[in-house]
Write a protein that holds these residues in place. Sequence first.
Motif, PDB file in Angstrom:
ATOM      1  N   CYS A 116      -8.995  -2.310   4.305  1.00 51.62           N
ATOM      2  CA  CYS A 116      -7.640  -2.864   4.271  1.00 51.62           C
ATOM      3  C   CYS A 116      -6.581  -1.762   4.225  1.00 51.62           C
ATOM      4  O   CYS A 116      -5.388  -2.041   4.333  1.00 51.62           O
TER       5      CYS A 116
ATOM      6  N   GLN B 144      -6.097   0.377   1.595  1.00 50.54           N
ATOM      7  CA  GLN B 144      -5.577   0.646   0.250  1.00 50.54           C
ATOM      8  C   GLN B 144      -5.725   2.113  -0.155  1.00 50.54           C
ATOM      9  O   GLN B 144      -4.785   2.719  -0.689  1.00 50.54           O
TER      10      GLN B 144
ATOM     11  N   LYS C   7      -1.471   2.191   8.678  1.00 52.13           N
ATOM     12  CA  LYS C   7      -0.813   1.135   9.459  1.00 52.13           C
ATOM     13  C   LYS C   7      -1.719   0.462  10.489  1.00 52.13           C
ATOM     14  O   LYS C   7      -1.723  -0.778  10.572  1.00 52.13           O
TER      15      LYS C   7
ATOM     16  N   VAL D 219      -3.800  -2.411   9.151  1.00 52.13           N
ATOM     17  CA  VAL D 219      -3.119  -3.679   8.863  1.00 52.13           C
ATOM     18  C   VAL D 219      -3.273  -4.637  10.036  1.00 52.13           C
ATOM     19  O   VAL D 219      -3.622  -5.807   9.866  1.00 52.13           O
TER      20      VAL D 219
ATOM     21  N   VAL E  85      -3.338  -6.329   0.446  1.00 51.87           N
ATOM     22  CA  VAL E  85      -3.004  -7.153   1.610  1.00 51.87           C
ATOM     23  C   VAL E  85      -1.740  -7.956   1.359  1.00 51.87           C
ATOM     24  O   VAL E  85      -0.827  -7.989   2.188  1.00 51.87           O
TER      25      VAL E  85
ATOM     26  N   TYR F 133       1.445  -5.215   0.302  1.00 50.06           N
ATOM     27  CA  TYR F 133       1.807  -4.011   1.043  1.00 50.06           C
ATOM     28  C   TYR F 133       1.556  -4.036   2.549  1.00 50.06           C
ATOM     29  O   TYR F 133       2.049  -3.157   3.253  1.00 50.06           O
ATOM     30  N   HIS F 134       0.804  -5.008   3.052  1.00 50.46           N
ATOM     31  CA  HIS F 134       0.597  -5.034   4.495  1.00 50.46           C
ATOM     32  C   HIS F 134       1.917  -5.262   5.237  1.00 50.46           C
ATOM     33  O   HIS F 134       2.160  -4.651   6.281  1.00 50.46           O
ATOM     34  N   LYS F 135       2.766  -6.103   4.701  1.00 47.79           N
ATOM     35  CA  LYS F 135       4.075  -6.339   5.317  1.00 47.79           C
ATOM     36  C   LYS F 135       4.973  -5.107   5.218  1.00 47.79           C
ATOM     37  O   LYS F 135       5.831  -4.876   6.066  1.00 47.79           O
TER      38      LYS F 135
ATOM     39  N   ASP G  43       3.633  -2.805   8.023  1.00 47.75           N
ATOM     40  CA  ASP G  43       3.897  -3.311   9.380  1.00 47.75           C
ATOM     41  C   ASP G  43       4.571  -4.683   9.292  1.00 47.75           C
ATOM     42  O   ASP G  43       3.897  -5.708   9.209  1.00 47.75           O
TER      43      ASP G  43
ATOM     44  N   PRO H 199       0.099 -11.323   7.628  1.00 46.19           N
ATOM     45  CA  PRO H 199      -1.191 -11.243   6.926  1.00 46.19           C
ATOM     46  C   PRO H 199      -1.790 -12.631   6.696  1.00 46.19           C
ATOM     47  O   PRO H 199      -1.068 -13.605   6.444  1.00 46.19           O
TER      48      PRO H 199
END
Length: 234
Positions: free
Chosen positions: A42, A44, A56, A59, A83, A86-88, A91, A96
């Motif tokens: 993921c 992390q 990035k 993601v 997820v 921090y995924h947003k 990117d 997600p």
Amino acid sequence: MRIALFITCFNDTMFPDTGKAVVRLLERLGHTVDFPAGQACCGQMHFNTGYRREAKPMVGRFAEAFAGYEAVVTPSGSCAGMVRDYHKVLDPEVDPPPVYELSELLVDVLGVTDVGAYFPHRVTYHPTCHSLRMLRVGDKPLKLLRAVRGIDLVELPAAESCCGFGGTFALKNADTSDAMLADKMRHVQSTGAEVLTAGDNSCLMHIGGGLSRLRTGVGTRHLAEILAAQEGDA
């Protein structure tokens, strides 16, 4: 409900039985669990150590691997938090998938607290930092544990204190990490528990390693493995 298992790279490499326990548990509750072969890290570890550019692409790969599922379950509060939180950030164009830590899925989504488990041992529970502070799972894991038949669940003193793992923190700040671990182990031993459980194998590995080096006789089991246990195999 279409449920996908996100095993995480850490569990897949070092604790595959935890992922198997998640599947066994959910299938016992009547759900079908898929394992998307395209899943990977993921991001992390990269994100937490400052390699955001390298994280990035992970993601987008994650979103693609789990696209179309109503729920993604993971036996890791830290990866679920990565997820969701921090995924947003990495990117903004990526949407997600809905990712849940195991206790969240069981209690909040499936509405279950008694999963039909049997585990006749004295157990204490350590709430890991990411599940406690990022996901805010609260007492969901304890609700699930209290419903386990045969269990002797005992409260862990100073439970909300960090165990000192923190990924690369334990490597970069070894002396501080060791001091935090010593406090956590002292509290675990004070309970007289046979087994320490938590929702993250990373923390269990850290604490369990220390307990093993001291020859305390206290074992570690992921929450999923306790909830999947039944009479005859516990």
